[in-house]
Design a protein around this motif. Sequence first.
Motif, PDB file in Angstrom:
ATOM      1  N   ALA A 152     -10.037  42.953 -19.040  1.00  0.00           N
ATOM      2  CA  ALA A 152      -8.912  43.887 -19.175  1.00  0.00           C
ATOM      3  C   ALA A 152      -7.664  43.229 -18.622  1.00  0.00           C
ATOM      4  N   ASP A 153      -6.551  43.336 -19.352  1.00  0.00           N
ATOM      5  CA  ASP A 153      -5.288  42.813 -18.847  1.00  0.00           C
ATOM      6  C   ASP A 153      -4.552  43.920 -18.086  1.00  0.00           C
ATOM      7  N   ALA A 154      -3.360  43.613 -17.609  1.00  0.00           N
ATOM      8  CA  ALA A 154      -2.611  44.563 -16.784  1.00  0.00           C
ATOM      9  C   ALA A 154      -2.315  45.853 -17.543  1.00  0.00           C
ATOM     10  N   GLU A 342       7.069  53.306 -21.903  1.00  0.00           N
ATOM     11  CA  GLU A 342       6.648  52.025 -22.453  1.00  0.00           C
ATOM     12  C   GLU A 342       6.844  50.875 -21.476  1.00  0.00           C
ATOM     13  N   ALA A 343       7.777  50.977 -20.565  1.00  0.00           N
ATOM     14  CA  ALA A 343       8.056  49.872 -19.646  1.00  0.00           C
ATOM     15  C   ALA A 343       6.824  49.474 -18.843  1.00  0.00           C
ATOM     16  N   ALA A 344       6.130  50.448 -18.316  1.00  0.00           N
ATOM     17  CA  ALA A 344       4.951  50.152 -17.504  1.00  0.00           C
ATOM     18  C   ALA A 344       3.779  49.685 -18.343  1.00  0.00           C
ATOM     19  N   LEU A 345       3.829  49.974 -19.659  1.00  0.00           N
ATOM     20  CA  LEU A 345       2.720  49.602 -20.527  1.00  0.00           C
ATOM     21  C   LEU A 345       2.987  48.347 -21.334  1.00  0.00           C
ATOM     22  N   SER A 346       4.192  47.774 -21.215  1.00  0.00           N
ATOM     23  CA  SER A 346       4.549  46.627 -22.034  1.00  0.00           C
ATOM     24  C   SER A 346       3.679  45.434 -21.711  1.00  0.00           C
ATOM     25  N   SER A 347       3.506  44.565 -22.698  1.00  0.00           N
ATOM     26  CA  SER A 347       2.652  43.392 -22.524  1.00  0.00           C
ATOM     27  C   SER A 347       3.252  42.462 -21.494  1.00  0.00           C
TER      28      SER A 347
END
Length: 362
Positions: A152-154, A342-347
Amino acid sequence: MSLPRIAVDAMGGDEGVRTMIEGAALARRDHDKFEFLLVGDQKRIEAALEDHPNMRGASEILHCEDVISGDEQPSRAIRRAKTTSMGLAVNAVKEGAAGAAVSAGNTGALMAMSKLSLRTMPGIDRPALAALLPTLEQHDVVMLDLGANTEADARNLVQFAVMGAAYSRIVNDFEKPVVRLLNIGTEQIKGTEALRDAAARLTEANEEGGLDLTFDGFVESDKINRGETHVVVTDGFSGNIALKAIEGSARFVTDLLRQAFTSSLRSKIGFLVSRPATELLRHHLDPNNHNGAVFLGLNGVVVKSHGSATAKGVAHAVNVAARLLEENLTQRIADNLAELGEAALSSNGNGAASAAGSEAAE
């Protein structure tokens, strides 16, 4: 408005149809507004229902004789989704014939079928397997992922945190559950880059007030059951290892106590004196009292019961499904994701983790 039905894979599990039906009947005592779709061999289900009149008028039977075996590969099981009791139970959720599915069958197959049929909800890249583990406090701890994703990534970890917190608010009634990431230490410099990145994103979102949770950094595996953490987040590989270690330790303690109390006449007398305390311990460590892992992040509720669960354990799993439907878990997760932004979920630009999912062992 009537509540959606719960589809029960009556053919899954080690203990057979009667145990699955008895478990559903026990659960209906607490959730008598629910009806059931019982999927499996009609004759065997009807025979089991004879002992449970409270279920007969509240159940519809979907006849199916084909069953996914415990050692069947998920890739093969998927091809038989339309003809097996497990596949038909999950498909009932997809088609709207049921709001949730409960199965005690092959975990890897159930995960694969559920993901393919129901798909992940908007804002979620991968579903995660979450379960309740006992603690020293009066509440259980939610832990995820327990085997749905080997890596799992961040971004995935942040999503897991949001889903786990929503689940904890429902089952434990915490307004802002304390969430920590599983790590090899509590210092900020410890762990993989993905863990540190996820911690930074959750910390920022927490400070901005965009989450209905309290992110409190890292937790080590020896603190999981202390009760200080409400949600423990990790990847499926580490989570499954930690879960097996916890389960093994619990069995070790109970077996050690059994040996100690039967080693001599004095020990047996000591057991009689301390029996109330040992019975409390046995009840607390009984996996049937914590049965029912949930695949979070899907467009529908799917609950995995342990294959060896007793009727009491099956009832607990069905109760979990009922409560998640009553509390509208899927919508809660969607609302929390929208608040997170979206900021906290961005790649993070480091590349997505491997999409290969592990076959979560029970």
